[in-house]
Design a protein around this motif. Sequence first.
Motif, PDB file in Angstrom:
ATOM      1  N   GLN A   1      20.219  -4.237  -6.964  1.00  0.00           N
ATOM      2  CA  GLN A   1      18.914  -4.046  -7.581  1.00  0.00           C
ATOM      3  C   GLN A   1      17.805  -4.169  -6.553  1.00  0.00           C
ATOM      4  OE1 GLN A   1      18.540  -2.865 -10.428  1.00  0.00           O
ATOM      5  NE2 GLN A   1      16.379  -3.134 -10.919  1.00  0.00           N
ATOM      6  N   ALA A   2      17.933  -5.099  -5.612  1.00  0.00           N
ATOM      7  CA  ALA A   2      16.928  -5.243  -4.557  1.00  0.00           C
ATOM      8  C   ALA A   2      16.866  -3.980  -3.704  1.00  0.00           C
ATOM      9  CB  ALA A   2      17.253  -6.453  -3.686  1.00  0.00           C
ATOM     10  N   ARG A   3      18.018  -3.400  -3.387  1.00  0.00           N
ATOM     11  CA  ARG A   3      18.028  -2.157  -2.607  1.00  0.00           C
ATOM     12  C   ARG A   3      17.384  -1.017  -3.385  1.00  0.00           C
ATOM     13  NH1 ARG A   3      23.484  -3.897  -0.988  1.00  0.00           N
ATOM     14  NH2 ARG A   3      23.446  -4.457   1.244  1.00  0.00           N
ATOM     15  N   LEU A   4      17.603  -0.988  -4.694  1.00  0.00           N
ATOM     16  CA  LEU A   4      16.998   0.053  -5.518  1.00  0.00           C
ATOM     17  C   LEU A   4      15.473  -0.051  -5.495  1.00  0.00           C
ATOM     18  CD1 LEU A   4      17.349   2.336  -7.697  1.00  0.00           C
ATOM     19  CD2 LEU A   4      17.243   0.498  -9.398  1.00  0.00           C
ATOM     20  N   VAL A   5      14.961  -1.268  -5.723  1.00  0.00           N
ATOM     21  CA  VAL A   5      13.512  -1.451  -5.836  1.00  0.00           C
ATOM     22  C   VAL A   5      12.838  -1.377  -4.468  1.00  0.00           C
ATOM     23  CG1 VAL A   5      11.685  -3.057  -6.515  1.00  0.00           C
ATOM     24  CG2 VAL A   5      13.730  -2.812  -7.944  1.00  0.00           C
ATOM     25  N   LEU A   6      13.317  -2.170  -3.513  1.00  0.00           N
ATOM     26  CA  LEU A   6      12.644  -2.272  -2.224  1.00  0.00           C
ATOM     27  C   LEU A   6      13.001  -1.130  -1.280  1.00  0.00           C
ATOM     28  CD1 LEU A   6      13.126  -6.110  -1.726  1.00  0.00           C
ATOM     29  CD2 LEU A   6      11.032  -4.929  -2.424  1.00  0.00           C
ATOM     30  N   GLY A   7      14.178  -0.546  -1.470  1.00  0.00           N
ATOM     31  CA  GLY A   7      14.590   0.572  -0.629  1.00  0.00           C
ATOM     32  C   GLY A   7      14.233   1.912  -1.224  1.00  0.00           C
ATOM     33  N   THR A   8      14.840   2.239  -2.367  1.00  0.00           N
ATOM     34  CA  THR A   8      14.637   3.553  -2.978  1.00  0.00           C
ATOM     35  C   THR A   8      13.198   3.758  -3.439  1.00  0.00           C
ATOM     36  OG1 THR A   8      16.940   3.584  -3.731  1.00  0.00           O
ATOM     37  CG2 THR A   8      15.410   5.102  -4.799  1.00  0.00           C
TER      38      THR A   8
ATOM     39  N   LYS B   1       0.850  -1.182   0.000  1.00  0.00           N
ATOM     40  CA  LYS B   1       0.000   0.000   0.000  1.00  0.00           C
ATOM     41  C   LYS B   1       0.889   1.236   0.000  1.00  0.00           C
ATOM     42  CE  LYS B   1      -4.195  -1.651   2.300  1.00  0.00           C
ATOM     43  NZ  LYS B   1      -5.064  -1.483   3.498  1.00  0.00           N
ATOM     44  N   VAL B   2       0.522   2.217  -0.808  1.00  0.00           N
ATOM     45  CA  VAL B   2       1.281   3.460  -0.880  1.00  0.00           C
ATOM     46  C   VAL B   2       0.344   4.632  -0.650  1.00  0.00           C
ATOM     47  CG1 VAL B   2       2.972   2.445  -2.457  1.00  0.00           C
ATOM     48  CG2 VAL B   2       1.005   3.673  -3.391  1.00  0.00           C
ATOM     49  N   ALA B   3       0.895   5.724  -0.129  1.00  0.00           N
ATOM     50  CA  ALA B   3       0.085   6.906   0.155  1.00  0.00           C
ATOM     51  C   ALA B   3      -0.235   7.687  -1.110  1.00  0.00           C
ATOM     52  CB  ALA B   3       0.812   7.798   1.162  1.00  0.00           C
ATOM     53  N   ASP B   4       0.673   7.668  -2.080  1.00  0.00           N
ATOM     54  CA  ASP B   4       0.489   8.436  -3.326  1.00  0.00           C
ATOM     55  C   ASP B   4       1.032   7.606  -4.478  1.00  0.00           C
ATOM     56  OD1 ASP B   4       0.601  10.165  -5.497  1.00  0.00           O
ATOM     57  OD2 ASP B   4       1.206  11.899  -4.309  1.00  0.00           O
ATOM     58  N   ILE B   5       0.144   6.943  -5.199  1.00  0.00           N
ATOM     59  CA  ILE B   5       0.587   6.016  -6.234  1.00  0.00           C
ATOM     60  C   ILE B   5       1.219   6.750  -7.421  1.00  0.00           C
ATOM     61  CG2 ILE B   5      -1.562   5.872  -7.574  1.00  0.00           C
ATOM     62  CD1 ILE B   5      -1.032   2.767  -7.589  1.00  0.00           C
ATOM     63  N   HIS B   6       0.794   7.984  -7.684  1.00  0.00           N
ATOM     64  CA  HIS B   6       1.407   8.743  -8.773  1.00  0.00           C
ATOM     65  C   HIS B   6       2.853   9.091  -8.431  1.00  0.00           C
ATOM     66  CE1 HIS B   6      -2.256   9.232 -11.191  1.00  0.00           C
ATOM     67  NE2 HIS B   6      -2.898   9.361 -10.040  1.00  0.00           N
ATOM     68  N   ALA B   7       3.100   9.465  -7.183  1.00  0.00           N
ATOM     69  CA  ALA B   7       4.467   9.747  -6.755  1.00  0.00           C
ATOM     70  C   ALA B   7       5.315   8.482  -6.810  1.00  0.00           C
ATOM     71  CB  ALA B   7       4.466  10.334  -5.348  1.00  0.00           C
TER      72      ALA B   7
ATOM     73  N   MET C   1       4.850   5.928  -8.808  1.00  0.00           N
ATOM     74  CA  MET C   1       5.078   5.614 -10.210  1.00  0.00           C
ATOM     75  C   MET C   1       6.215   6.469 -10.776  1.00  0.00           C
ATOM     76  SD  MET C   1       2.328   5.581 -13.362  1.00  0.00           S
ATOM     77  CE  MET C   1       1.852   7.291 -13.093  1.00  0.00           C
ATOM     78  N   THR C   2       6.216   7.741 -10.441  1.00  0.00           N
ATOM     79  CA  THR C   2       7.279   8.641 -10.903  1.00  0.00           C
ATOM     80  C   THR C   2       8.629   8.200 -10.358  1.00  0.00           C
ATOM     81  OG1 THR C   2       5.741  10.503 -11.055  1.00  0.00           O
ATOM     82  CG2 THR C   2       8.087  11.028 -10.892  1.00  0.00           C
ATOM     83  N   LEU C   3       8.650   7.818  -9.082  1.00  0.00           N
ATOM     84  CA  LEU C   3       9.891   7.373  -8.454  1.00  0.00           C
ATOM     85  C   LEU C   3      10.407   6.094  -9.099  1.00  0.00           C
ATOM     86  CD1 LEU C   3      11.881   8.008  -6.178  1.00  0.00           C
ATOM     87  CD2 LEU C   3      10.434   6.671  -4.634  1.00  0.00           C
ATOM     88  N   ALA C   4       9.502   5.164  -9.383  1.00  0.00           N
ATOM     89  CA  ALA C   4       9.903   3.909 -10.014  1.00  0.00           C
ATOM     90  C   ALA C   4      10.507   4.161 -11.392  1.00  0.00           C
ATOM     91  CB  ALA C   4       8.711   2.971 -10.121  1.00  0.00           C
ATOM     92  N   ARG C   5       9.852   4.976 -12.177  1.00  0.00           N
ATOM     93  CA  ARG C   5      10.348   5.244 -13.526  1.00  0.00           C
ATOM     94  C   ARG C   5      11.689   5.967 -13.488  1.00  0.00           C
ATOM     95  NH1 ARG C   5       4.637   7.174 -16.416  1.00  0.00           N
ATOM     96  NH2 ARG C   5       3.705   5.091 -16.541  1.00  0.00           N
ATOM     97  N   ALA C   6      11.854   6.868 -12.529  1.00  0.00           N
ATOM     98  CA  ALA C   6      13.123   7.575 -12.387  1.00  0.00           C
ATOM     99  C   ALA C   6      14.250   6.612 -12.030  1.00  0.00           C
ATOM    100  CB  ALA C   6      13.004   8.673 -11.325  1.00  0.00           C
ATOM    101  N   ALA C   7      13.901   5.514 -11.353  1.00  0.00           N
ATOM    102  CA  ALA C   7      14.893   4.509 -10.975  1.00  0.00           C
ATOM    103  C   ALA C   7      15.119   3.486 -12.083  1.00  0.00           C
ATOM    104  CB  ALA C   7      14.444   3.800  -9.694  1.00  0.00           C
ATOM    105  N   GLY C   8      14.454   3.665 -13.216  1.00  0.00           N
ATOM    106  CA  GLY C   8      14.618   2.745 -14.331  1.00  0.00           C
ATOM    107  C   GLY C   8      13.745   1.511 -14.246  1.00  0.00           C
TER     108      GLY C   8
END
Length: 270
Positions: free
Chosen positions: A179-186, A85-91, A93-100
């Motif tokens: 990669q796990a730190r990028l996805v699950l952390g960042t 669950k996330v507080a702001d799914i648009h934020a 999504m933007t963060l995920a795309r910025a991380a590649g």
Amino acid sequence: MSAHELDHVAFAVPSWRSAGDSVHRTLGARWVSGFHQGSFSPCQLELAEGMRLELLAPPAQGVGFIAEHLERSNDGANPHHITFKVADIHASMTLARAAGVRTILENLDNQWWKELFLHPKDTGLGFLVQLVQTELTLDGQDEITAPGAVDCPWHEQPQAENPPQRLDFIAGRIRSAAQARLVLGTVLGGQSMSLEDDPRTLVFSWPLGSSLVLQTDEHAEPGLQALSFTDPSLPAPIMDGGYLKALRGSGRRFEALGLDILTGHPAHVG
């Protein structure tokens, strides 16, 4: 809620009745809600401290993405995705795309339930990750009038006789710690640490929900392997390499979910 919460683990199963009854009798999980929909039927079971397991079954005619998922695994139950669950799914999504990390299967127009998935080829985790923004509590009250809602299809034992167990962590393997730190952390805000006596094992945790314990192995197939439970009346276990090794040595295959069940203390596993 916090910005990110690990909400539930979802499994593809041939049918609710056999899998759900087994999970209930074995782990004390309690029925929350269930629905029959067009291409799949989801139901949720609650463990101790609010953690959930979700069962995804194909429709009677055996078509749709869950039927295809089961066919690829020889019709056996197996993990499908983990939901945050996330507080702001648009934020997010933007963060995920910025991380590649690409986002797929986006459904952001529903007022009550906005969702997307992270592309599995970009996460490297070996399992799907779903992000959800919702005001629903999923406590069996919000959705009671929703189309397709059904009652629990098995008999539940009294909670005093079979209390829900606590899901302390979800275990798996990864190939890349970075990669796990990028996805699950960042991207997903998890706090991570390496075990002092087992530096190849990473623990990711969130303010709410269970932890993810991921062992790095560049040569192994990534994915989920086990769920670890303890009796909720007992303290949560102290995580270290020795404890994990002991658990893995005592794990047993739980066919209802298609992975291993690990128990640190006596529980309803049999």
